[in-house]
Design an enzyme around this catalytic site. Sequence first.
Site, PDB file in Angstrom:
ATOM      1  N   GLY A 238      30.108 -58.490  19.222  1.00  0.00           N
ATOM      2  CA  GLY A 238      29.334 -57.788  18.217  1.00  0.00           C
ATOM      3  C   GLY A 238      28.246 -58.575  17.523  1.00  0.00           C
ATOM      4  O   GLY A 238      27.430 -57.992  16.812  1.00  0.00           O
ATOM      5  N   PRO A 274      31.893 -61.719  23.312  1.00  0.00           N
ATOM      6  CA  PRO A 274      30.465 -61.500  23.061  1.00  0.00           C
ATOM      7  C   PRO A 274      29.729 -61.001  24.297  1.00  0.00           C
ATOM      8  O   PRO A 274      29.989 -61.453  25.418  1.00  0.00           O
ATOM      9  CB  PRO A 274      29.962 -62.900  22.678  1.00  0.00           C
ATOM     10  CG  PRO A 274      30.903 -63.834  23.377  1.00  0.00           C
ATOM     11  CD  PRO A 274      32.230 -63.143  23.472  1.00  0.00           C
ATOM     12  N   GLY A 275      28.834 -60.061  24.117  1.00  0.00           N
ATOM     13  CA  GLY A 275      28.006 -59.580  25.221  1.00  0.00           C
ATOM     14  C   GLY A 275      26.542 -59.821  24.903  1.00  0.00           C
ATOM     15  O   GLY A 275      25.894 -60.733  25.408  1.00  0.00           O
ATOM     16  N   ARG A 276      26.027 -58.989  23.982  1.00  0.00           N
ATOM     17  CA  ARG A 276      24.615 -59.035  23.615  1.00  0.00           C
ATOM     18  C   ARG A 276      24.144 -60.443  23.233  1.00  0.00           C
ATOM     19  O   ARG A 276      23.066 -60.873  23.642  1.00  0.00           O
ATOM     20  CB  ARG A 276      24.397 -58.103  22.421  1.00  0.00           C
ATOM     21  CG  ARG A 276      22.946 -57.889  22.028  1.00  0.00           C
ATOM     22  CD  ARG A 276      22.874 -57.179  20.669  1.00  0.00           C
ATOM     23  NE  ARG A 276      23.678 -55.986  20.605  1.00  0.00           N
ATOM     24  CZ  ARG A 276      23.260 -54.764  20.930  1.00  0.00           C
ATOM     25  NH1 ARG A 276      22.021 -54.589  21.314  1.00  0.00           N
ATOM     26  NH2 ARG A 276      24.075 -53.735  20.841  1.00  0.00           N
ATOM     27  N   TYR A 316      18.847 -45.303  20.559  1.00  0.00           N
ATOM     28  CA  TYR A 316      19.155 -45.866  19.236  1.00  0.00           C
ATOM     29  C   TYR A 316      17.907 -46.068  18.378  1.00  0.00           C
ATOM     30  O   TYR A 316      17.978 -46.766  17.368  1.00  0.00           O
ATOM     31  CB  TYR A 316      19.802 -47.248  19.369  1.00  0.00           C
ATOM     32  CG  TYR A 316      20.919 -47.418  20.345  1.00  0.00           C
ATOM     33  CD1 TYR A 316      22.137 -46.759  20.176  1.00  0.00           C
ATOM     34  CD2 TYR A 316      20.791 -48.297  21.421  1.00  0.00           C
ATOM     35  CE1 TYR A 316      23.173 -46.969  21.069  1.00  0.00           C
ATOM     36  CE2 TYR A 316      21.831 -48.506  22.316  1.00  0.00           C
ATOM     37  CZ  TYR A 316      23.017 -47.837  22.130  1.00  0.00           C
ATOM     38  OH  TYR A 316      24.043 -48.044  23.004  1.00  0.00           O
ATOM     39  N   CYS A 342       9.361 -36.901  31.797  1.00  0.00           N
ATOM     40  CA  CYS A 342       9.057 -35.647  31.120  1.00  0.00           C
ATOM     41  C   CYS A 342      10.042 -35.373  29.996  1.00  0.00           C
ATOM     42  O   CYS A 342      10.889 -34.466  30.079  1.00  0.00           O
ATOM     43  CB  CYS A 342       9.081 -34.505  32.128  1.00  0.00           C
ATOM     44  SG  CYS A 342       7.936 -34.801  33.467  1.00  0.00           S
ATOM     45  N   TYR A 371      22.295 -54.472  27.591  1.00  0.00           N
ATOM     46  CA  TYR A 371      22.251 -53.011  27.530  1.00  0.00           C
ATOM     47  C   TYR A 371      20.884 -52.481  27.995  1.00  0.00           C
ATOM     48  O   TYR A 371      20.383 -51.486  27.494  1.00  0.00           O
ATOM     49  CB  TYR A 371      22.603 -52.517  26.110  1.00  0.00           C
ATOM     50  CG  TYR A 371      23.934 -53.084  25.645  1.00  0.00           C
ATOM     51  CD1 TYR A 371      25.117 -52.645  26.220  1.00  0.00           C
ATOM     52  CD2 TYR A 371      24.003 -54.107  24.696  1.00  0.00           C
ATOM     53  CE1 TYR A 371      26.337 -53.190  25.850  1.00  0.00           C
ATOM     54  CE2 TYR A 371      25.214 -54.659  24.318  1.00  0.00           C
ATOM     55  CZ  TYR A 371      26.380 -54.188  24.898  1.00  0.00           C
ATOM     56  OH  TYR A 371      27.578 -54.737  24.533  1.00  0.00           O
TER      57      TYR A 371
HETATM   58  C1  PLP Z   1      30.857 -53.614  23.754  1.00  0.00           C
HETATM   59  C2  PLP Z   1      32.041 -54.423  23.463  1.00  0.00           C
HETATM   60  C3  PLP Z   1      31.924 -55.811  23.299  1.00  0.00           C
HETATM   61  C4  PLP Z   1      30.605 -56.539  23.334  1.00  0.00           C
HETATM   62  O1  PLP Z   1      29.816 -56.236  22.225  1.00  0.00           O
HETATM   63  P1  PLP Z   1      28.453 -57.038  21.975  1.00  0.00           P
HETATM   64  O2  PLP Z   1      27.892 -56.385  20.775  1.00  0.00           O
HETATM   65  O3  PLP Z   1      27.612 -56.868  23.167  1.00  0.00           O
HETATM   66  O4  PLP Z   1      28.819 -58.463  21.721  1.00  0.00           O
HETATM   67  C5  PLP Z   1      33.089 -56.527  23.094  1.00  0.00           C
HETATM   68  N1  PLP Z   1      34.305 -55.932  23.055  1.00  0.00           N
HETATM   69  C6  PLP Z   1      34.441 -54.598  23.198  1.00  0.00           C
HETATM   70  C7  PLP Z   1      35.800 -54.010  23.148  1.00  0.00           C
HETATM   71  C8  PLP Z   1      33.334 -53.801  23.406  1.00  0.00           C
HETATM   72  O5  PLP Z   1      33.474 -52.488  23.531  1.00  0.00           O
END
Ligand code: PLP
Length: 411
Positions: A238, A274-276, A316, A342, A371
């Site tokens: 997150g 962490p992803g983003r 978003y 379109c 994303y």
């Molecule tokens: C989407 C998600 C993440 C990653 O969130 P980021 O905002 O990209 O860091 C981690 N854990 C869970 C369970 C998620 O659904």
Amino acid sequence: MPYAYQHNTLHCEQVPLAEIAARVGTPCYVYSSADIVERFCAYDRAFGDMPHLVCYAVKANSNLSVLRLLAGEGAGFDIVSGGELFRVLQAGGDPRRVVFSGVGKTPEEIEYALSEGIYSFNAESEAEIELIDSLALRGGVRARVSLRVNPDVDAATHPYISTGLREHKFGIVIGAIEGMYQRAATLQGIILDGVSCHIGSQLLDTGPMLDAVDKMLELVDHLRGRGIEIRHLDLGGGLGIAYKPGEKAPAIGGVVAAITGKVRGRGLHVMVEPGRSIVGESGVLLTRVLYRKRTPRKEFVVVDAAMNDLLRPALYQSYHEILPVESAPRHTVLADVVGPICETGDFLARDRKISDVFPGDLLALLTAGAYGFVAASNYNSRPRAAEVMVEGGRWRVVRARETFEDLIRGE
Ligand SMILES: *Cc1c(COP(=O)(O)O)cnc(C)c1O
């Protein structure tokens, strides 16, 4: 930032983006491998000697080359589908470092994950725990399970990516957790010894995240006080990144230090997802200007990338900084940057002051590594864009641009 101008032309690491666009075409995603590795390592380093696992959230960017890069650094992976597990395994990821999150795992997905021996499941309901238990028993294995707690904190982010409030579909309310642990204690197919949470995405204020840590630690203490053994604490992902000029994102090292400061000394194995914050900043979407168009009310820059390539602005109302790839000094204009689709919702930027560009000019949409491609579709029968990985002065295509034949495969 891995993107900077050298001799008035925008580079990713040591590679001019114009060279990639000329060879691969547009639209095209470009990622900096150095940035991805650096940001993963920032997490890993900051935990120091505390027992931990950094599980990269695959859904942010699941290109095999991204996963392979991270697997090579010893990353764990947070998956939300069987397809993501398949990708992780294809990329050489270690299943024993995989956690499986998500509110709607199917029996087939659970069986697949059990047969590959993943590390643990983050379960979101009593029914799911019972299903994992019965499938594990049938497969002759024991599954490690953590309960995903809904800590009821307001993540203060976009409503679509806020997940930790009582009214959301995610997690189990804190008050119900103890009863579920008690009832699950008799189940032979699972080892239930962890708690997890994930309160939302693109968090620029660490306050809510640290509030959630406090609530989770209170819960751990409470459960331990009732004789329930808790070994794992998964704090989700997150952490936000800066999309707009002037926006400040919390430093990874500082956030992890705040977490370890709270958790240290409790004998917990800590996980984060962490992803983003690992891949977001590493990527740009390259697009070429097709037309300039003026209506009585507005100025439009029509480009060859659209909402099917990058959905975030339409979904978003999110902001991506847009830079000209060639930066010779120019006037600026106030314009909407739109794609060919379109839909009125097909915009990449609205009322944006950008460099006065002309047909044929290249633009880069920044911070598109997370994303971005993963949410691309074939809407309007548009083949999905190519993806390129840069490594120092070299680059290679890590996903070919789709062809018209790809569009009709399976029909
Ligand atoms: C989407 C998600 C993440 C990653 O969130 P980021 O905002 O990209 O860091 C981690 N854990 C869970 C369970 C998620 O659904």
